[in-house]
Design a protein around this motif. Structure first.
Motif, short mmCIF file in Angstrom:
data_model
loop_
_atom_site.label_atom_id
_atom_site.label_comp_id
_atom_site.label_asym_id
_atom_site.label_seq_id
_atom_site.Cartn_x
_atom_site.Cartn_y
_atom_site.Cartn_z
N UNK A 263 0.83 -1.21 0.00
CA UNK A 263 0.00 0.00 0.00
C UNK A 263 0.86 1.25 0.00
N UNK A 264 0.33 2.30 -0.59
CA UNK A 264 1.06 3.56 -0.60
C UNK A 264 1.07 4.22 0.76
N UNK A 265 2.11 5.00 1.00
CA UNK A 265 2.22 5.68 2.29
C UNK A 265 1.20 6.79 2.45
N UNK A 266 0.72 7.33 1.30
CA UNK A 266 -0.25 8.42 1.37
C UNK A 266 -1.60 7.96 1.87
N UNK A 267 -2.05 6.78 1.41
CA UNK A 267 -3.32 6.21 1.86
C UNK A 267 -3.22 4.69 1.74
#
Length: 490
Positions: free
Chosen positions: A139-143
């Motif tokens: 998963x991306x760190x942003x969301x």
């Protein structure tokens, strides 16, 4: 070369003024004009003055041209030109410079040599379709709540480089997502031909791939002329070239790319770039977002120019999938990123380009490139065209103008700078002025007229047939709606 089908019919007064050349080469549109070679010191000073000091000021926004067209313009550029010569101080003969792209709007930047010649661009079990990459398993760190492994990245090698027809389309994330949209466009056309939803112009004797490729290219060519070009140039100049024919861009059998186009007029996009973007619901300056999508981040999350391998195993994280509603006028409820005005000012990140030899300023590099290619001055081109020529007092306006005056560049100006200044003075930065518009109109119409497989040469009365908001037309909004992958992360 005689114009065909009446679309670009010559008038009696139009005499050839361009330079003959051959396929795969660059050349000159105005070979009779002398090269303008001011000192390197003066060009460096002028380039350093071409800075957008207020990159987020609304007064500098061009609300008539959404930011997506900045990167569509880059995508188009990569389809028709590829100059690998290094920046140098000595004069370069354009006829000796190899263009590693066909000077045609034929999407060879995505199709390459086709499934037989470059099978790695296509699906192994169904070579009519392009290979599509997936986003990262992590998963991306942003969301981290956004699903992983979505079909929304370029296909990538273990090295992280995109497996695509033109590696330059992996040098910033927006143009990479643009390339992906065209891959999906082709795949959707193939699917619709197979299920009978759409018909091609070919008989059934042609392969599904050939039928889809022609439909994709013809609709793309329509977008280039009637959606992109009609927004960024003077429509009067475009209509003149369409109805009366070309006067300055002339060739014998095969077209070439004029350096006045590639090194000056078509570098208009550098002025349109923003320093940061409202990219999607994660990377946005709006409430709830993590951060704006800065130019630095957009370059970082690619393989060719950035550090994708440092941020992810190979593909982009899912939270970096683009929301096209923020780049094109798809949804009236969503505010679209505007491009910056066409003027002599570039945003600050372009003043200090990473990973390039000095000079680091893109403006300085463009001016020096024009000098090394022996481009004529903007004023000499305007006089030859009998266009309204900018006066020294008009050139002298602004901080950039003061530097121009200091070095005498207000009397005769570098062509790229002149075209941007002309856009600022004649069109308030909303589109190009007379000289810039005419160069772009002649080159784009010319390369379509010279391409025997283009819609303009083969069927000049053709109208787009794919679903569109206005039947008989086709825009980037229609393309993205047709693909149906506008905002995958919601």
């Amino acid at each position: 070369m005689q114009q065909r089908h009446g679309f670009g019919r010559r008038t009696g007064e139009n005499q050839p003024l361009g330079e003959f050349s051959t396929m795969g080469k660059f050349g000159r549109m105005f070979p009779r004009l002398p090269a303008f070679t001011p000192t390197i010191e003066s060009l460096t000073a002028l380039g350093n003055a071409m800075n957008d000091l207020n990159p987020n000021a609304p007064a500098g926004d061009n609300l008539s041209v959404p930011a997506g067209f900045t990167y569509l313009g880059q995508f188009i550029d990569h389809d028709i030109t590829f100059d690998t010569t290094a920046l140098q101080e000595i004069m370069v003969d354009p006829l000796a410079v190899r263009n590693f792209r066909t000077p045609m709007l034929d999407l060879d930047s995505i199709y390459g040599g086709g499934p037989e010649a470059q099978p790695y661009l296509y699906q192994l079990d169904d070579p009519d379709l392009f290979l599509i990459g997936t986003t990262n398993e992590t998963p991306g760190a942003g969301d981290p709540t956004i699903p992983t492994k979505l079909p929304n990245d370029l296909p990538r090698a273990q090295s992280t480089l995109g497996i695509i027809g033109d590696p330059r389309n992996d040098e910033n994330l927006i143009v990479a997502q643009m390339h992906l949209a065209f891959l999906k466009f082709h795949n959707k056309v193939v699917a619709d031909i197979r299920n009978g939803n759409i018909k091609s112009h070919y008989s059934t004797k042609k392969s599904i791939f050939e039928q889809a490729r022609e439909l994709v290219i013809w609709h793309y060519q329509w977008i280039v002329i009637y959606d992109f070009l009609a927004r960024v140039i003077d429509k009067e100049q475009l209509e003149r070239v369409i109805k009366q024919g070309r006067r300055f861009f002339n060739f014998q059998e095969q077209p070439f790319i004029p350096v006045e186009f590639s090194v000056a007029a078509y570098r208009l996009g550098h002025s349109m770039i923003r320093a940061d973007y409202d990219y999607n619901r994660v990377f946005t300056p709006l409430p709830g977002g993590v951060t704006s999508a800065t130019l630095e981040l957009l370059f970082a999350f690619t393989a060719k120019s950035g550090k994708l391998g440092d941020f992810a195993n190979i593909p982009i994280p899912s939270d970096w999938i683009i929301d096209w509603r923020r780049f094109f006028e798809i949804d009236s409820k969503i505010t679209v990123n505007p491009s910056r005005k066409l003027d002599p000012f570039l945003v600050d990140p372009l003043k200090n380009l990473p990973n390039v030899p000095a000079p680091n300023s893109l403006a300085v590099r463009n001016l020096l490139r024009g000098r090394s290619m022996g481009l004529p001055s903007g004023q000499s081109v305007a006089r030859l065209m009998r266009a309204k020529t900018l006066t020294p007092s008009e050139i002298a306006q602004g901080a950039d103008g003061a530097v121009a005056v200091k070095f005498g560049l207000d009397v005769e100006s570098p062509l790229w700078y002149y075209i941007l200044k002309e856009a600022q003075i004649q069109a308030q930065g909303l589109r190009l002025g007379q000289v810039g518009s005419r160069i772009l109109a002649e080159v784009f119409i010319g390369i379509l007229e010279a391409d025997s497989s283009s819609f303009l040469a083969r069927c000049p009365g053709w109208k787009p047939t794919l679903p569109a908001r206005i039947p008989g037309t086709f825009t980037m909004v229609d393309l993205l709606n047709f693909v149906g992958d506008i905002n995958p992360i919601g």
